[in-house]
Design an enzyme around this catalytic site. Sequence first.
Site, mmCIF file in Angstrom:
data_model
loop_
_atom_site.group_PDB
_atom_site.id
_atom_site.type_symbol
_atom_site.label_atom_id
_atom_site.label_comp_id
_atom_site.label_asym_id
_atom_site.label_seq_id
_atom_site.Cartn_x
_atom_site.Cartn_y
_atom_site.Cartn_z
ATOM 1 N N TYR A 45 7.782 22.273 7.854
ATOM 2 C CA TYR A 45 8.014 21.060 7.055
ATOM 3 C C TYR A 45 9.176 20.260 7.627
ATOM 4 O O TYR A 45 9.067 19.041 7.836
ATOM 5 C CB TYR A 45 8.289 21.452 5.608
ATOM 6 C CG TYR A 45 8.596 20.287 4.696
ATOM 7 C CD1 TYR A 45 7.568 19.452 4.252
ATOM 8 C CD2 TYR A 45 9.891 20.023 4.272
ATOM 9 C CE1 TYR A 45 7.836 18.377 3.410
ATOM 10 C CE2 TYR A 45 10.167 18.959 3.432
ATOM 11 C CZ TYR A 45 9.142 18.139 3.001
ATOM 12 O OH TYR A 45 9.414 17.086 2.177
ATOM 13 N N SER A 53 -1.014 10.296 -6.433
ATOM 14 C CA SER A 53 -1.632 10.994 -7.569
ATOM 15 C C SER A 53 -0.600 11.667 -8.460
ATOM 16 O O SER A 53 -0.895 11.990 -9.616
ATOM 17 C CB SER A 53 -2.652 12.029 -7.079
ATOM 18 O OG SER A 53 -2.014 13.029 -6.307
ATOM 19 N N SER A 54 0.618 11.883 -7.942
ATOM 20 C CA SER A 54 1.649 12.544 -8.728
ATOM 21 C C SER A 54 3.019 12.256 -8.131
ATOM 22 O O SER A 54 3.137 11.628 -7.076
ATOM 23 C CB SER A 54 1.413 14.065 -8.768
ATOM 24 O OG SER A 54 1.511 14.617 -7.463
ATOM 25 N N ILE A 79 6.671 11.344 -6.766
ATOM 26 C CA ILE A 79 7.345 10.122 -6.319
ATOM 27 C C ILE A 79 6.336 9.013 -6.074
ATOM 28 O O ILE A 79 6.583 7.846 -6.401
ATOM 29 C CB ILE A 79 8.162 10.400 -5.041
ATOM 30 C CG1 ILE A 79 9.291 11.387 -5.323
ATOM 31 C CG2 ILE A 79 8.754 9.100 -4.490
ATOM 32 C CD1 ILE A 79 10.062 11.816 -4.085
ATOM 33 N N GLY A 80 5.200 9.332 -5.483
ATOM 34 C CA GLY A 80 4.208 8.303 -5.182
ATOM 35 C C GLY A 80 3.692 7.616 -6.428
ATOM 36 O O GLY A 80 3.565 6.386 -6.471
ATOM 37 N N GLY A 123 -0.336 8.721 -1.188
ATOM 38 C CA GLY A 123 0.048 9.909 -1.964
ATOM 39 C C GLY A 123 0.540 9.592 -3.365
ATOM 40 O O GLY A 123 1.625 10.007 -3.762
ATOM 41 N N SER A 149 12.810 13.099 3.681
ATOM 42 C CA SER A 149 13.402 14.163 2.868
ATOM 43 C C SER A 149 14.795 14.427 3.423
ATOM 44 O O SER A 149 15.060 14.130 4.597
ATOM 45 C CB SER A 149 12.561 15.444 2.974
ATOM 46 O OG SER A 149 13.240 16.571 2.438
ATOM 47 N N LEU A 179 0.865 -1.178 0.000
ATOM 48 C CA LEU A 179 0.000 0.000 0.000
ATOM 49 C C LEU A 179 0.903 1.229 0.000
ATOM 50 O O LEU A 179 1.806 1.345 0.836
ATOM 51 C CB LEU A 179 -0.916 0.010 1.219
ATOM 52 C CG LEU A 179 -1.948 1.146 1.295
ATOM 53 C CD1 LEU A 179 -3.191 0.688 2.047
ATOM 54 C CD2 LEU A 179 -1.390 2.410 1.967
ATOM 55 N N ILE A 180 0.656 2.144 -0.935
ATOM 56 C CA ILE A 180 1.455 3.357 -1.064
ATOM 57 C C ILE A 180 0.529 4.560 -0.930
ATOM 58 O O ILE A 180 -0.497 4.631 -1.608
ATOM 59 C CB ILE A 180 2.186 3.412 -2.417
ATOM 60 C CG1 ILE A 180 3.011 2.136 -2.639
ATOM 61 C CG2 ILE A 180 3.079 4.653 -2.490
ATOM 62 C CD1 ILE A 180 3.687 2.058 -4.001
#
Length: 297
Positions: A170, A29-30, A32-33, A27, A157, A24-25
């Site tokens: 962040y 929609s765009s 790296i995910g 995020g 990150s 299961l991954i």
Amino acid sequence: MTAEKTPDTTVKTSGETTGRKTVLITGTSSGIGLAAAVAAARAGWTTVATMRDTGKAEALLKAATESGVADLIQVKHLDVVDPESVTTCLDEVVSEHGRLDALVNNAGAAHVGTIEVGSLDAVRAAMEVNFFGVVATTRAALPHLRATRGRVVTVTSVGGVVGQPFNEAYCAAKFAVEGFMESLAPVAATVGVAVTVVEPGAVASEFVANLGLDVPALLAGAGPYAPALQAYIARTQKSFGNAQTPAEAAAPIIEALTGDRPAFRIQTSAWAREFVGTKLADTDGSAVQAMTEGWVR
């Protein structure tokens, strides 16, 4: 010429196939995910690609079709800041596929600003998505991962190691994720679950575009910090001009899923390794401060 062999990701018990491994991954929609979801499917995994708004699945489904793996990708709704959404999604995955072998925590949101002229609500929102969302999803997945002796792979990150100007909220959240996962790793290992963090640097993806930054408004609201913010934005725009592609940044995620003994901490590029290495060798903080001071002048 011999055709490339597809890795065997089926699970066998007493000589019988019980099904493909399932990941299961979040995020997807765009960025790296999306790249990680397609790459995981290409590696033979049943890939549950989740996103907060499944109406944004078109790019993922197109990429999956072009790669010939659409049959291995299932799109599901999951909002990491909604506990009911997290529980419902995981229950559905285990019910439909019989198992969960890996979780990739990728969903996140950037935030640019500095605290004196910003709001506490914005900081709390950044923490909810980037930290508490990861904690909640990991917590819900762990019972299923114990059953399969699975893996937790979390995209943090380089900002989870090196504090960066105007990324206070962040970086605070990503630092928290790194501390959480570093603390969890030896405990999870006692029940057979491996934990890895993957640290990208600059990635040419919609993550930056999705910030929707109104630079003139940011500068107008920055007060005495406007000159420093202007310098930071100029420097950041240049650094993203030489960024990795999402596919390049996603490759180490697949290595963490499939390797025999993945490292706890993996950077996605030579630049990221050098950048993180500066901090890890900087016992008094002077090297990082000397470096980042140049970003705001």
